[in-house]
Scaffold this active site. Structure first.
Site, mmCIF file in Angstrom:
data_model
loop_
_atom_site.group_PDB
_atom_site.id
_atom_site.type_symbol
_atom_site.label_atom_id
_atom_site.label_comp_id
_atom_site.label_asym_id
_atom_site.label_seq_id
_atom_site.Cartn_x
_atom_site.Cartn_y
_atom_site.Cartn_z
ATOM 1 N N ASP A 1 -8.000 9.934 0.006
ATOM 2 C CA ASP A 1 -8.576 10.383 -1.239
ATOM 3 C C ASP A 1 -9.526 11.631 -1.335
ATOM 4 O OD1 ASP A 1 -7.350 7.764 -1.862
ATOM 5 O OD2 ASP A 1 -8.934 6.938 -2.657
ATOM 6 N N ASP B 1 -5.786 8.387 -5.227
ATOM 7 C CA ASP B 1 -6.133 7.547 -6.263
ATOM 8 C C ASP B 1 -5.394 7.992 -7.432
ATOM 9 O OD1 ASP B 1 -7.722 5.309 -6.445
ATOM 10 O OD2 ASP B 1 -9.288 6.278 -7.810
ATOM 11 N N HIS C 1 -4.723 6.994 -11.187
ATOM 12 C CA HIS C 1 -4.731 6.032 -12.416
ATOM 13 C C HIS C 1 -4.019 6.438 -13.640
ATOM 14 C CE1 HIS C 1 -7.434 3.937 -9.873
ATOM 15 N NE2 HIS C 1 -8.388 4.707 -9.989
ATOM 16 N N HIS D 1 -11.675 8.316 -13.833
ATOM 17 C CA HIS D 1 -11.395 9.416 -13.027
ATOM 18 C C HIS D 1 -9.937 9.257 -12.292
ATOM 19 C CE1 HIS D 1 -12.007 5.366 -11.026
ATOM 20 N NE2 HIS D 1 -11.203 5.853 -10.008
ATOM 21 N N LYS E 1 -1.820 5.574 -5.051
ATOM 22 C CA LYS E 1 -2.312 3.953 -5.203
ATOM 23 C C LYS E 1 -3.076 3.920 -6.633
ATOM 24 C CE LYS E 1 -6.718 4.546 -2.634
ATOM 25 N NZ LYS E 1 -7.506 4.783 -3.990
ATOM 26 N N CYS F 1 -13.058 3.359 -0.740
ATOM 27 C CA CYS F 1 -11.773 3.265 -0.398
ATOM 28 C C CYS F 1 -11.751 3.461 1.159
ATOM 29 C CB CYS F 1 -10.828 4.434 -1.218
ATOM 30 S SG CYS F 1 -10.802 3.971 -2.806
HETATM 31 C C1 VGL Z 1 -12.553 5.297 -5.172
HETATM 32 C C2 VGL Z 1 -14.128 4.433 -6.709
HETATM 33 C C3 VGL Z 1 -12.922 4.168 -7.347
HETATM 34 C C4 VGL Z 1 -12.143 5.914 -3.873
HETATM 35 C C5 VGL Z 1 -11.653 4.966 -5.884
HETATM 36 O O1 VGL Z 1 -11.427 6.634 -3.456
HETATM 37 O O2 VGL Z 1 -13.168 5.567 -2.830
HETATM 38 N N1 VGL Z 1 -13.770 4.950 -5.684
HETATM 39 N N2 VGL Z 1 -11.843 4.488 -7.210
HETATM 40 ZN ZN ZN Z 2 -10.146 4.673 -8.604
#
Ligand code: VGL
Ligand code: ZN
Length: 187
Positions: free
Chosen positions: A16, A58, A60, A77, A102, A141
């Site tokens: 990420d 990440d 979404h 985010h 993901k 993550c």
């Molecule tokens: C993450 C918060 C929400 C991460 C992903 O990649 O660490 N943190 N979604």
């Molecule tokens: Zn996230």
């Protein structure tokens, strides 16, 4: 920080490293930008050794269930196809790096890069035995990814110098938790 030995049995898993998780992003982790140079050097070392490079993101949909306005825990985010969801501008991902997205369904969140992605089976198909983890965020993550890699039976190494937690005081707790699960924490 001693350099790891990479071979074709290893995968470097960059978790990420996206604009939204770095300074200036929607869910910025302090020290995120400063990791990029070291991660790029690690990617180079992995390639020189013949290891696979994997980058998770990440990813979404708008109105994802993890967002505050949907009752979730996080600000908006990493919305698909927005600049915040793009890999960090300076991240030097080779063209042949394996990309894994993901948490792209409205109704499920996924912290681990293995969650719902089929990545463990793919790595086994490629004869990968060791997974080297770095990226963001250490206490979210990265931790979930390293723990799931262990549960999937891989040898797992966390690159402690190449990860930062959302909560800065979480580092030592994360290190302990990972070590107790059999993850090697590399300085
Ligand atoms: C993450 C918060 C929400 C991460 C992903 O990649 O660490 N943190 N979604
Ligand atoms: Zn996230």
């Amino acid at each position: 920080m001693a350099q790891l030995e990479y071979g074709p049995d290893a995968a470097l898993l960059v978790v990420d490293m996206q604009n939204d998780f770095c300074e200036g992003g929607a869910l910025a982790v302090k020290g995120g930008n400063a990791l990029v140079a070291g991660i790029n050097a690690e990617i180079e070392a992995a390639r020189r050794g013949g290891a696979m490079v994997v980058a998770s993101r990440d990813w979404h949909p708008v109105d994802h269930m993890s967002f505050e306005h949907r009752g979730g825990q996080w600000p908006v985010h990493c919305v698909q196809d927005t600049p915040g969801a793009a890999y960090h501008t300076q991240l030097a991902l080779p063209d042949d790096a394996v990309r894994v997205s993901k948490a792209s369904a409205f109704d499920v969140d996924a912290y681990s890069a293995f969650d719902g992605t089929g990545l463990a089976g793919y790595l086994r198909d490629c004869r990968i035995q060791r997974v080297v983890v770095c990226g963001l965020a250490m206490d979210v993550c990265v931790k979930a990814t390293a723990l799931e890699a262990r549960r999937e039976g891989f040898t797992v190494i966390l690159l402690d110098a190449l990860t930062e937690p959302v909560a800065s005081e979480a580092r030592s707790q994360c290190q302990r938790e990972l070590q107790e699960a059999g993850v090697e924490v590399h300085p």
